[in-house]
Design a protein around this motif. Structure first.
Motif, PDB file in Angstrom:
ATOM      1  N   ASP A 157      11.507  -3.104  -1.325  1.00 49.79           N
ATOM      2  CA  ASP A 157      11.215  -1.760  -1.831  1.00 49.79           C
ATOM      3  C   ASP A 157      10.186  -1.731  -2.951  1.00 49.79           C
ATOM      4  O   ASP A 157       9.817  -0.675  -3.429  1.00 49.79           O
ATOM      5  CB  ASP A 157      12.513  -1.102  -2.315  1.00 49.79           C
ATOM      6  CG  ASP A 157      13.198  -1.922  -3.407  1.00 49.79           C
ATOM      7  OD1 ASP A 157      12.942  -3.136  -3.487  1.00 49.79           O
ATOM      8  OD2 ASP A 157      13.977  -1.346  -4.175  1.00 49.79           O
ATOM      9  N   LYS A 158       9.708  -2.891  -3.362  1.00 50.27           N
ATOM     10  CA  LYS A 158       8.760  -2.918  -4.486  1.00 50.27           C
ATOM     11  C   LYS A 158       7.318  -2.802  -3.979  1.00 50.27           C
ATOM     12  O   LYS A 158       6.958  -3.400  -2.968  1.00 50.27           O
ATOM     13  CB  LYS A 158       8.898  -4.226  -5.262  1.00 50.27           C
ATOM     14  CG  LYS A 158      10.279  -4.408  -5.883  1.00 50.27           C
ATOM     15  CD  LYS A 158      10.287  -3.868  -7.288  1.00 50.27           C
ATOM     16  CE  LYS A 158      11.561  -4.215  -8.012  1.00 50.27           C
ATOM     17  NZ  LYS A 158      12.611  -3.214  -7.907  1.00 50.27           N
ATOM     18  N   VAL A 159       6.523  -2.028  -4.692  1.00 51.84           N
ATOM     19  CA  VAL A 159       5.106  -1.864  -4.326  1.00 51.84           C
ATOM     20  C   VAL A 159       4.256  -2.218  -5.545  1.00 51.84           C
ATOM     21  O   VAL A 159       4.550  -1.749  -6.650  1.00 51.84           O
ATOM     22  CB  VAL A 159       4.832  -0.403  -3.882  1.00 51.84           C
ATOM     23  CG1 VAL A 159       3.377  -0.211  -3.513  1.00 51.84           C
ATOM     24  CG2 VAL A 159       5.729  -0.029  -2.716  1.00 51.84           C
ATOM     25  N   PRO A 160       3.219  -3.039  -5.367  1.00 54.07           N
ATOM     26  CA  PRO A 160       2.397  -3.402  -6.528  1.00 54.07           C
ATOM     27  C   PRO A 160       1.526  -2.242  -6.981  1.00 54.07           C
ATOM     28  O   PRO A 160       1.269  -1.314  -6.210  1.00 54.07           O
ATOM     29  CB  PRO A 160       1.538  -4.556  -5.992  1.00 54.07           C
ATOM     30  CG  PRO A 160       1.443  -4.306  -4.531  1.00 54.07           C
ATOM     31  CD  PRO A 160       2.735  -3.650  -4.133  1.00 54.07           C
ATOM     32  N   SER A 161       1.074  -2.287  -8.221  1.00 49.64           N
ATOM     33  CA  SER A 161       0.177  -1.232  -8.692  1.00 49.64           C
ATOM     34  C   SER A 161      -1.165  -1.356  -7.968  1.00 49.64           C
ATOM     35  O   SER A 161      -1.538  -2.446  -7.528  1.00 49.64           O
ATOM     36  CB  SER A 161      -0.032  -1.364 -10.201  1.00 49.64           C
ATOM     37  OG  SER A 161      -0.755  -2.541 -10.481  1.00 49.64           O
TER      38      SER A 161
ATOM     39  N   SER B  60       8.471  -0.313   3.913  1.00 50.83           N
ATOM     40  CA  SER B  60       7.746  -0.794   2.739  1.00 50.83           C
ATOM     41  C   SER B  60       6.541  -1.646   3.135  1.00 50.83           C
ATOM     42  O   SER B  60       5.494  -1.574   2.514  1.00 50.83           O
ATOM     43  CB  SER B  60       8.676  -1.599   1.841  1.00 50.83           C
ATOM     44  OG  SER B  60       9.142  -2.717   2.538  1.00 50.83           O
TER      45      SER B  60
ATOM     46  N   GLU C 140       2.771  -0.880   2.138  1.00 53.10           N
ATOM     47  CA  GLU C 140       1.873  -1.875   1.546  1.00 53.10           C
ATOM     48  C   GLU C 140       0.576  -1.951   2.353  1.00 53.10           C
ATOM     49  O   GLU C 140      -0.511  -1.972   1.809  1.00 53.10           O
ATOM     50  CB  GLU C 140       2.564  -3.242   1.526  1.00 53.10           C
ATOM     51  CG  GLU C 140       1.827  -4.273   0.714  1.00 53.10           C
ATOM     52  CD  GLU C 140       2.559  -5.618   0.683  1.00 53.10           C
ATOM     53  OE1 GLU C 140       1.899  -6.641   0.584  1.00 53.10           O
ATOM     54  OE2 GLU C 140       3.798  -5.622   0.775  1.00 53.10           O
TER      55      GLU C 140
ATOM     56  N   GLU D 174       2.549  -9.480  -9.726  1.00 57.40           N
ATOM     57  CA  GLU D 174       1.199  -9.001  -9.393  1.00 57.40           C
ATOM     58  C   GLU D 174       0.184 -10.135  -9.530  1.00 57.40           C
ATOM     59  O   GLU D 174      -0.729 -10.269  -8.717  1.00 57.40           O
ATOM     60  CB  GLU D 174       0.827  -7.807 -10.278  1.00 57.40           C
ATOM     61  CG  GLU D 174       1.655  -6.571  -9.939  1.00 57.40           C
ATOM     62  CD  GLU D 174       1.144  -5.292 -10.579  1.00 57.40           C
ATOM     63  OE1 GLU D 174       0.226  -5.364 -11.418  1.00 57.40           O
ATOM     64  OE2 GLU D 174       1.671  -4.221 -10.220  1.00 57.40           O
TER      65      GLU D 174
ATOM     66  N   VAL E 167      -3.964  -4.077  -8.675  1.00 54.39           N
ATOM     67  CA  VAL E 167      -3.972  -5.436  -8.130  1.00 54.39           C
ATOM     68  C   VAL E 167      -5.081  -5.582  -7.095  1.00 54.39           C
ATOM     69  O   VAL E 167      -5.820  -6.571  -7.094  1.00 54.39           O
ATOM     70  CB  VAL E 167      -2.616  -5.771  -7.462  1.00 54.39           C
ATOM     71  CG1 VAL E 167      -2.655  -7.153  -6.826  1.00 54.39           C
ATOM     72  CG2 VAL E 167      -1.504  -5.706  -8.472  1.00 54.39           C
ATOM     73  N   TRP E 168      -5.187  -4.584  -6.217  1.00 54.01           N
ATOM     74  CA  TRP E 168      -6.170  -4.700  -5.124  1.00 54.01           C
ATOM     75  C   TRP E 168      -7.597  -4.679  -5.661  1.00 54.01           C
ATOM     76  O   TRP E 168      -8.467  -5.385  -5.170  1.00 54.01           O
ATOM     77  CB  TRP E 168      -5.949  -3.608  -4.089  1.00 54.01           C
ATOM     78  CG  TRP E 168      -4.549  -3.652  -3.568  1.00 54.01           C
ATOM     79  CD1 TRP E 168      -3.565  -2.731  -3.755  1.00 54.01           C
ATOM     80  CD2 TRP E 168      -3.944  -4.721  -2.813  1.00 54.01           C
ATOM     81  NE1 TRP E 168      -2.394  -3.156  -3.174  1.00 54.01           N
ATOM     82  CE2 TRP E 168      -2.593  -4.354  -2.597  1.00 54.01           C
ATOM     83  CE3 TRP E 168      -4.400  -5.940  -2.325  1.00 54.01           C
ATOM     84  CZ2 TRP E 168      -1.711  -5.177  -1.894  1.00 54.01           C
ATOM     85  CZ3 TRP E 168      -3.523  -6.753  -1.637  1.00 54.01           C
ATOM     86  CH2 TRP E 168      -2.195  -6.374  -1.420  1.00 54.01           C
TER      87      TRP E 168
ATOM     88  N   ASN F 161       6.786  -8.205  -2.458  1.00 54.35           N
ATOM     89  CA  ASN F 161       8.242  -8.359  -2.597  1.00 54.35           C
ATOM     90  C   ASN F 161       8.660  -9.826  -2.559  1.00 54.35           C
ATOM     91  O   ASN F 161       9.579 -10.231  -3.255  1.00 54.35           O
ATOM     92  CB  ASN F 161       8.971  -7.579  -1.501  1.00 54.35           C
ATOM     93  CG  ASN F 161       8.977  -6.089  -1.788  1.00 54.35           C
ATOM     94  OD1 ASN F 161       9.806  -5.609  -2.538  1.00 54.35           O
ATOM     95  ND2 ASN F 161       8.029  -5.359  -1.211  1.00 54.35           N
TER      96      ASN F 161
END
Lengths: 148, 172
Positions: free
Chosen positions: B19-23, B77, B81, A16, B26-27, A3
């Protein structure tokens, strides 16, 4: 952390990339972590720096440096009830120019003070303060203009 | 700086802005970049081990000697994460451990003892997170998992090297 980066670059793919670069950089530079800040704040600063670098690479827009017109500190009167929803504010923030959005996010959401923001963005502390006030004014225009 | 109604509004609803979560991709990209092709020998460096030790032992000491750090409420959030990162790295560790299950040389290797110690520390940290959640504990847990993945990668690399040597010896 995602975020933090997203708020600055305002784009899913770039956010990302920023997260990925920041984690890799943090892992490879762990030996520079001195323990004088929490590990979280150390990592957060890496994310912020990577995000700012990503913005600079775009070079589509510079942070406006014009300080001729000063904006009052309290853009919304202190005593009044804030009239917009969280969702409306979040959308309006994404519509701010990059420079305004960065300063507003760093100060209000990431908790940096203006001296720290000045260092991060390579600007003066007074510029950081005036940019923050202008970003609030711009945000108000977006919200009240219904440009959502 | 005056704290106007907008700033007060944001401050009192701060968590809603995360509130944003990465795809999940990415990990896996991070893991591939760090451990993918060339194993990183970073963990041979003393300062890194010192850091890991300070983080992990420090937190253990806090727990065992009655440190009563105030519990910090983790926002949803951030928690989300962390859960995503933890489950991703845990899966990586499980997979690598299963690859080493039949490797007898690993049992007596100092790396295996380090791994066991880190594994035990992780259990302590997980309990600490349950009782007194904080960013510090989460950071230590992520670091612990990264160190363990690195240890397992080094052992897998050793196995691969010895397999190649045997193949070369056979072909000669």
């Amino acid at each position: 952390m995602y975020n933090v980066g997203y708020r600055i670059v305002n784009n899913t793919g770039e956010a990302e990339d920023v997260l990925q670069e920041a984690f890799i950089s943090a892992f490879r530079n762990l030996h520079y972590y001195r323990g004088d800040a929490t590990f979280g704040s150390w990592l957060k600063r890496i994310v912020v720096n990577k995000a700012i670098n990503a913005l600079k690479k775009r070079r589509t827009e510079q942070l406006p440096e014009d300080e001729r017109f000063d904006v009052a500190d309290a853009v919304w009167p202190e005593e009044s009830e804030f009239p917009f929803s969280i969702e409306a504010v979040k959308k309006a923030i994404t519509r701010l120019p990059d420079g305004y959005r960065s300063v507003l996010s760093l100060y209000l959401l990431e908790g940096y003070d203006h001296a720290e923001i000045a260092e991060i963005l390579g600007i003066s502390e007074s510029t950081s303060k005036s940019q923050f006030n202008r970003s609030k004014k711009k945000l108000r225009e977006i919200l009240e203009g219904g440009k959502l | 700086m005056n704290n106007d109604s907008f700033e007060k509004f944001v401050n009192s609803n701060r968590d809603a802005f995360d509130d944003k979560v990465p795809s999940t991709g990415v990990w896996s990209r991070i893991e591939k970049a760090l451990f993918g092709r060339t194993p990183v020998s970073l963990w041979n460096s003393l300062p890194v081990w010192r850091l890991a030790a300070v983080l992990l032992l420090g937190l253990s000491i806090v727990q065992f000697f009655g440190g009563r750090a105030p519990a910090i409420e983790l926002d949803a959030s951030n928690q989300q994460e962390f859960v995503a990162v933890e489950s991703y790295y845990s899966a990586q560790i499980l997979e690598k451990v299963s690859m080493l299950r039949n490797d007898e040389s690993f049992v007596d290797d100092p790396l295996a003892q380090d791994f066991e110690k880190l594994d035990a520390m992780y259990a302590v940290l997980a309990e600490e997170l349950r009782q007194r959640p904080s960013e510090k504990v989460k950071d230590a847990m992520v670091l612990n998992m990264l160190v363990r993945i690195d240890l397992l990668n080094r052992q897998l690399q050793k196995l691969e090297d010895s397999r190649r040597q045997k193949e070369v010896a056979k072909s000669v």
